[in-house]
Design a protein around this motif. Structure first.
Motif, mmCIF file in Angstrom:
data_model
loop_
_atom_site.group_PDB
_atom_site.id
_atom_site.type_symbol
_atom_site.label_atom_id
_atom_site.label_comp_id
_atom_site.label_asym_id
_atom_site.label_seq_id
_atom_site.Cartn_x
_atom_site.Cartn_y
_atom_site.Cartn_z
ATOM 1 N N GLN A 67 0.809 -1.212 0.000
ATOM 2 C CA GLN A 67 0.000 0.000 0.000
ATOM 3 C C GLN A 67 0.847 1.268 0.000
ATOM 4 O O GLN A 67 0.326 2.375 -0.143
ATOM 5 C CB GLN A 67 -0.926 0.002 1.215
ATOM 6 C CG GLN A 67 -1.920 -1.139 1.217
ATOM 7 C CD GLN A 67 -2.699 -1.215 2.528
ATOM 8 O OE1 GLN A 67 -2.678 -0.318 3.350
ATOM 9 N NE2 GLN A 67 -3.392 -2.327 2.720
ATOM 10 N N ILE A 68 2.152 1.120 0.162
ATOM 11 C CA ILE A 68 3.035 2.289 0.178
ATOM 12 C C ILE A 68 3.173 2.809 -1.247
ATOM 13 O O ILE A 68 3.549 2.057 -2.153
ATOM 14 C CB ILE A 68 4.426 1.931 0.749
ATOM 15 C CG1 ILE A 68 4.306 1.437 2.185
ATOM 16 C CG2 ILE A 68 5.363 3.133 0.653
ATOM 17 C CD1 ILE A 68 5.606 0.887 2.764
ATOM 18 N N PRO A 69 2.873 4.091 -1.467
ATOM 19 C CA PRO A 69 3.049 4.652 -2.811
ATOM 20 C C PRO A 69 4.514 4.536 -3.259
ATOM 21 O O PRO A 69 5.428 4.803 -2.475
ATOM 22 C CB PRO A 69 2.644 6.119 -2.648
ATOM 23 C CG PRO A 69 1.766 6.140 -1.436
ATOM 24 C CD PRO A 69 2.310 5.064 -0.528
ATOM 25 N N PRO A 70 4.744 4.121 -4.495
ATOM 26 C CA PRO A 70 6.118 3.923 -4.976
ATOM 27 C C PRO A 70 7.041 5.122 -4.772
ATOM 28 O O PRO A 70 8.226 4.946 -4.494
ATOM 29 C CB PRO A 70 5.930 3.609 -6.464
ATOM 30 C CG PRO A 70 4.572 2.989 -6.534
ATOM 31 C CD PRO A 70 3.763 3.720 -5.491
ATOM 32 N N ILE A 71 6.511 6.330 -4.873
ATOM 33 C CA ILE A 71 7.361 7.517 -4.695
ATOM 34 C C ILE A 71 7.999 7.536 -3.304
ATOM 35 O O ILE A 71 9.131 7.987 -3.135
ATOM 36 C CB ILE A 71 6.577 8.832 -4.968
ATOM 37 C CG1 ILE A 71 7.517 10.037 -4.986
ATOM 38 C CG2 ILE A 71 5.500 9.050 -3.923
ATOM 39 C CD1 ILE A 71 8.437 10.087 -6.171
ATOM 40 N N LEU A 72 7.302 7.015 -2.312
ATOM 41 C CA LEU A 72 7.848 7.000 -0.957
ATOM 42 C C LEU A 72 9.005 6.013 -0.824
ATOM 43 O O LEU A 72 9.875 6.179 0.042
ATOM 44 C CB LEU A 72 6.749 6.672 0.060
ATOM 45 C CG LEU A 72 5.600 7.673 0.149
ATOM 46 C CD1 LEU A 72 4.606 7.237 1.215
ATOM 47 C CD2 LEU A 72 6.107 9.076 0.420
ATOM 48 N N LEU A 73 9.031 5.010 -1.674
ATOM 49 C CA LEU A 73 10.110 4.023 -1.622
ATOM 50 C C LEU A 73 11.444 4.600 -2.092
ATOM 51 O O LEU A 73 12.490 4.036 -1.815
ATOM 52 C CB LEU A 73 9.729 2.787 -2.432
ATOM 53 C CG LEU A 73 8.496 2.037 -1.915
ATOM 54 C CD1 LEU A 73 8.152 0.883 -2.840
ATOM 55 C CD2 LEU A 73 8.697 1.565 -0.486
ATOM 56 N N THR A 74 11.396 5.745 -2.775
ATOM 57 C CA THR A 74 12.645 6.382 -3.193
ATOM 58 C C THR A 74 13.445 6.876 -1.990
ATOM 59 O O THR A 74 14.623 7.208 -2.129
ATOM 60 C CB THR A 74 12.394 7.542 -4.171
ATOM 61 O OG1 THR A 74 11.613 8.548 -3.524
ATOM 62 C CG2 THR A 74 11.704 7.062 -5.440
ATOM 63 N N ALA A 75 12.830 6.894 -0.817
ATOM 64 C CA ALA A 75 13.572 7.261 0.391
ATOM 65 C C ALA A 75 14.728 6.295 0.623
ATOM 66 O O ALA A 75 15.781 6.690 1.143
ATOM 67 C CB ALA A 75 12.646 7.291 1.610
#
Length: 148
Positions: A67-75
Motif C-alpha cells: 500500500q506504500i506509494p512507490p514515490i515514498l520508496l525512493t527514500a
C-alpha cells in the motif's frame, strides 16, 4: 513531553555525528563507499525487523507494504545516497563542515517542503523569525566551511 522530544532530537543529532564518520571509516577500510553501505543496511534491516516485532507489529502487518506509494520508496535510494555521499565528503571536508552543511540543507529544504505540506505534513508558514534563523544558519555554514 516537549523536553523529551527535544532531548530525543539532540540525541539523534549526536548519533548522526558519530554515525557518518563510522561509515566513512568503513569506506576507507573497504576502499569503496558503495560497498561500505551494504553491511549497514543489512544490520539496519535486521534491527528494524526486531524492533517492529518487539513493539507489536504482526507478520500480517507486513502485507501492507504493497500500500506504500512507490514515490515514498525512493527514500531508500536517498538513504543510500546520503550514506555514500557522507563516506565521500567527510574525509575531504571534515566532519564539522559536513554536519553543518547537512543541517543547513535540512533547514532550507524543510522550509520549502514545509510551505507546501509535502506528503501530508501540516503546512507551516514562513515567518520573519524563521527566515532570520535560516540566514544565521547559512552564515554559520559559511564561517564553518570557509573560515579556514
Amino acid at each position: 513531553m516537549i523536553l523529551q522530544n527535544l532531548a530525543l532530537g539532540l540525541t539523534l543529532g549526536a548519533a548522526v555525528a558519530i554515525y557518518f564518520p563510522m561509515i566513512a571509516k568503513s569506506a576507507q577500510v573497504l576502499g569503496s563507499a558503495p560497498l561500505a553501505n551494504v553491511p549497514f543496511f543489512g544490520i539496519a534491516f535486521v534491527s528494524s525487523l526486531i524492533i517492529a516485532f518487539t513493539t507489536g507489529s504482526r507478520l500480517a502487518d507486513f502485507g501492507k507494504f504493497t500500500q506504500i506509494p512507490p514515490i515514498l520508496l525512493t527514500a531508500g535510494v536517498m538513504s543510500a545516497g546520503l550514506i555514500i555521499g557522507s563516506s565521500f565528503l567527510i574525509p575531504r571536508i571534515g566532519l564539522g563542515t559536513f554536519v553543518v552543511l547537512l543541517v543547513a540543507g535540512q533547514i532550507i529544504a524543510g522550509f520549502a517542503f514545509g510551505q507546501i505540506g509535502i506528503f501530508g505534513i501540516e503546512p507551516q508558514q514562513l515567518s520573519i523569525a524563521k527566515v532570520a534563523g535560516a540566514g544565521l544558519v547559512i552564515a554559520g555554514v559559511s564561517l564553518v566551511s570557509l573560515g579556514g
